[in-house]
Design a protein around this motif. Structure first.
Motif, mmCIF file in Angstrom:
data_model
loop_
_atom_site.group_PDB
_atom_site.id
_atom_site.type_symbol
_atom_site.label_atom_id
_atom_site.label_comp_id
_atom_site.label_asym_id
_atom_site.label_seq_id
_atom_site.Cartn_x
_atom_site.Cartn_y
_atom_site.Cartn_z
ATOM 1 N N SER A 30 -2.817 -1.420 1.081
ATOM 2 C CA SER A 30 -2.362 -1.700 2.442
ATOM 3 C C SER A 30 -1.166 -2.636 2.375
ATOM 4 N N ILE A 31 0.008 -2.092 2.639
ATOM 5 C CA ILE A 31 1.250 -2.858 2.644
ATOM 6 C C ILE A 31 1.958 -2.589 3.963
ATOM 7 N N PRO A 32 2.402 -3.599 4.659
ATOM 8 C CA PRO A 32 3.122 -3.375 5.922
ATOM 9 C C PRO A 32 4.347 -2.497 5.715
ATOM 10 N N GLY A 33 4.556 -1.570 6.635
ATOM 11 C CA GLY A 33 5.710 -0.688 6.562
ATOM 12 C C GLY A 33 5.522 0.506 5.666
ATOM 13 N N THR A 34 4.296 0.776 5.205
ATOM 14 C CA THR A 34 4.018 1.922 4.344
ATOM 15 C C THR A 34 2.894 2.753 4.948
ATOM 16 N N ARG A 35 2.830 4.003 4.534
ATOM 17 C CA ARG A 35 1.751 4.891 4.949
ATOM 18 C C ARG A 35 1.580 5.967 3.882
ATOM 19 N N PRO A 36 0.368 6.502 3.717
ATOM 20 C CA PRO A 36 0.170 7.541 2.695
ATOM 21 C C PRO A 36 0.696 8.888 3.155
ATOM 22 N N SER A 37 1.189 9.672 2.225
ATOM 23 C CA SER A 37 1.669 11.016 2.529
ATOM 24 C C SER A 37 0.491 11.944 2.786
ATOM 25 N N VAL A 38 0.635 12.838 3.751
ATOM 26 C CA VAL A 38 -0.432 13.789 4.063
ATOM 27 C C VAL A 38 -0.500 14.904 3.022
ATOM 28 N N GLN A 39 0.557 15.087 2.220
ATOM 29 C CA GLN A 39 0.556 16.136 1.207
ATOM 30 C C GLN A 39 -0.121 15.691 -0.081
ATOM 31 N N ASN A 40 0.251 14.518 -0.602
ATOM 32 C CA ASN A 40 -0.246 14.110 -1.904
ATOM 33 C C ASN A 40 -0.768 12.686 -1.945
ATOM 34 N N ARG A 207 9.799 -8.160 -12.236
ATOM 35 C CA ARG A 207 8.736 -8.787 -13.035
ATOM 36 C C ARG A 207 8.375 -10.185 -12.535
ATOM 37 N N LYS A 208 9.364 -10.953 -12.118
ATOM 38 C CA LYS A 208 9.090 -12.335 -11.733
ATOM 39 C C LYS A 208 8.621 -12.483 -10.291
ATOM 40 N N GLU A 209 8.935 -11.514 -9.441
ATOM 41 C CA GLU A 209 8.586 -11.642 -8.025
ATOM 42 C C GLU A 209 7.362 -10.822 -7.644
ATOM 43 N N GLY A 210 6.654 -10.266 -8.618
ATOM 44 C CA GLY A 210 5.372 -9.639 -8.338
ATOM 45 C C GLY A 210 5.423 -8.205 -7.891
ATOM 46 N N PHE A 211 6.446 -7.431 -8.303
ATOM 47 C CA PHE A 211 6.534 -6.020 -7.929
ATOM 48 C C PHE A 211 6.144 -5.080 -9.077
ATOM 49 N N ASP A 212 5.867 -5.633 -10.233
ATOM 50 C CA ASP A 212 5.522 -4.821 -11.387
ATOM 51 C C ASP A 212 4.089 -4.328 -11.243
ATOM 52 N N GLY A 213 3.916 -3.014 -11.122
ATOM 53 C CA GLY A 213 2.587 -2.454 -10.944
ATOM 54 C C GLY A 213 1.821 -2.259 -12.230
ATOM 55 N N SER A 214 2.475 -2.389 -13.376
ATOM 56 C CA SER A 214 1.790 -2.183 -14.652
ATOM 57 C C SER A 214 0.995 -3.395 -15.092
ATOM 58 N N THR A 215 1.237 -4.557 -14.495
ATOM 59 C CA THR A 215 0.504 -5.773 -14.842
ATOM 60 C C THR A 215 -0.137 -6.342 -13.592
ATOM 61 N N PRO A 216 -1.310 -6.968 -13.712
ATOM 62 C CA PRO A 216 -1.953 -7.562 -12.524
ATOM 63 C C PRO A 216 -1.113 -8.691 -11.946
ATOM 64 N N GLN A 217 -1.042 -8.706 -10.628
ATOM 65 C CA GLN A 217 -0.240 -9.706 -9.925
ATOM 66 C C GLN A 217 -1.150 -10.516 -9.013
ATOM 67 N N SER A 218 -0.846 -11.802 -8.921
ATOM 68 C CA SER A 218 -1.631 -12.685 -8.065
ATOM 69 C C SER A 218 -1.054 -12.787 -6.655
ATOM 70 N N LYS A 219 0.177 -12.331 -6.471
ATOM 71 C CA LYS A 219 0.823 -12.436 -5.170
ATOM 72 C C LYS A 219 0.397 -11.282 -4.270
ATOM 73 N N VAL A 220 0.643 -11.454 -2.981
ATOM 74 C CA VAL A 220 0.356 -10.408 -2.011
ATOM 75 C C VAL A 220 1.303 -9.234 -2.259
ATOM 76 N N ARG A 221 0.772 -8.032 -2.249
ATOM 77 C CA ARG A 221 1.576 -6.848 -2.535
ATOM 78 C C ARG A 221 2.627 -6.633 -1.458
ATOM 79 N N ASN A 222 3.829 -6.302 -1.890
ATOM 80 C CA ASN A 222 4.924 -5.999 -0.978
ATOM 81 C C ASN A 222 5.842 -4.999 -1.669
ATOM 82 N N VAL A 223 6.769 -4.449 -0.910
ATOM 83 C CA VAL A 223 7.693 -3.428 -1.414
ATOM 84 C C VAL A 223 9.075 -4.044 -1.582
ATOM 85 N N LEU A 224 9.722 -3.710 -2.673
ATOM 86 C CA LEU A 224 11.095 -4.129 -2.934
ATOM 87 C C LEU A 224 12.029 -2.969 -2.638
#
Length: 356
Positions: A30-40, A207-224
């Protein structure tokens, strides 16, 4: 046949218990400004232009790259980039802007204002309407700037960002915080083009601002949101627009290949504009398109014979869909028609089916 019947009888004799269990529904991010695609089910963000979202399949998938082939005067493509960044400001996304021609601070100041519903009317916080002065366009509510927004202070690779005087200055303070990269010529660099420096700057932010999805992040998820303006132009030190056989013909394609690798493993989405009309080697342009997930081209009527053609009197140019993304599938969604035209109204950029 006796064994299956016996097994079924044994399973029913224990009441309503069954060996089949309902698979729990996977919880979506759940990230503000995002929604899942109905296709995939891919996480989508808006490009800032609702009609463009419809053309490309509902929006831009997180982790993908949108290539925009600039029109001849870079007016409408530059406008699409501003819409893309403005949508990020409204949704609270992080911004990264790179430009070799315009100062990033100027681009941010020219972002379009959010559109207010005409039916409901424009209301200010007290609930009263504020009329606009037609003789003074600077006072109109649809002016091309965000009102009551603090200025953004850009920073380059040579210097660290100053201490933020307001929440809109640095990356790690509030909701929408642009990060800028402005190319400055360095004669001592071993590479003739700055793509390596730009890629390293993007990698550092991810990597430093928490957008890397390959490693666990402690910050709130957001989109760059990455806005890269006019890559491949001479202002970036690239000669792909100057010669049929450029010396650095693989520089831009290598950069895009590495950039897609960063996007695939992060909560990021990029819009890249390229002056394709200046690239003389069409094979190079073909490789650039194939290295993008989504590719569109803008053809402006300005300065051409189509500007006075009565068939196009209601439009400002044509939009060509070069490539659509193939995400988690072997084929892509085919649009209903490819005869698309765009026009710029007072309030919005609109893409429609050409009436010719």
């Amino acid at each position: 046949m006796a064994a299956p019947v016996s097994g079924m009888a044994g399973s029913t004799s224990t009441g309503n218990a069954t060996s089949f269990q309902k698979k729990p529904r996977r919880k979506l991010v759940s990230i503000p400004g995002t929604r899942p695609s109905v296709q995939n089910g891919q996480l989508l963000v808006s490009s800032g232009v609702s009609s463009l979202d419809y053309v490309i399949g509902g929006g831009l998938a997180v982790g993908t790259l949108l290539l925009v082939e600039e029109d001849r005067y870079d007016s409408y493509s530059h406008m699409l980039l501003r819409y893309f960044l403005a949508e990020g400001v409204v949704c609270g996304h992080e911004l990264f802007l790179a430009s070799a021609r315009d100062h990033p601070d100027e681009i941010v100041q020219e972002l379009p204002s959010p559109i207010v519903d005409d039916v409901a009317g424009m209301k200010i916080s007290e609930g009263q309407s504020q009329p606009s002065d037609p003789e003074n366009p600077d006072t109109m509510k649809i002016a091309w700037r965000y009102q009551n927004q603090p200025r953004v202070q850009p920073f380059t690779m040579d210097q660290q960002p100053p201490a933020p005087p307001n929440p809109f200055t640095a990356l790690a303070v509030a909701s929408a915080h642009p990060s800028f990269f402005r190319f400055q010529k360095r004669p001592l660099l071993p590479l003739p083009v700055p793509y390596h420096a730009l890629l390293k700057s993007i990698q550092t932010v991810i990597r430093k601002e928490g957008f890397d999805g390959s490693t666990p992040q402690s910050k709130v998820r957001n989109v760059l949101r990455l806005g890269l303006h006019s890559l491949g132009s001479v202002l970036w030190g690239d000669d792909v627009c100057c010669k049929d056989n450029p010396a650095h013909c693989h520089a831009l394609t290598t950069f895009l290949y590495a950039l897609r690798g960063l996007l695939r493993t992060s909560l990021s989405v990029a819009m890249v504009t390229v002056p394709s009309h200046l690239i003389q080697n069409r094979a190079v342009m073909g490789r650039i398109i194939r290295l993008s997930d989504t590719a569109i081209a803008l053809e402006s009527f300005r300065g051409s014979e189509k500007e006075t053609n009565p068939l196009y009197k209601d439009y400002h140019g044509l939009l060509h869909v070069r490539q659509l993304p193939r995400l988690n599938c072997l084929s892509c969604e085919v649009p209903d028609t490819k005869d698309l035209a765009f026009k710029l109204k007072r309030k919005q950029f609109t893409i429609e089916v050409s009436s010719q």
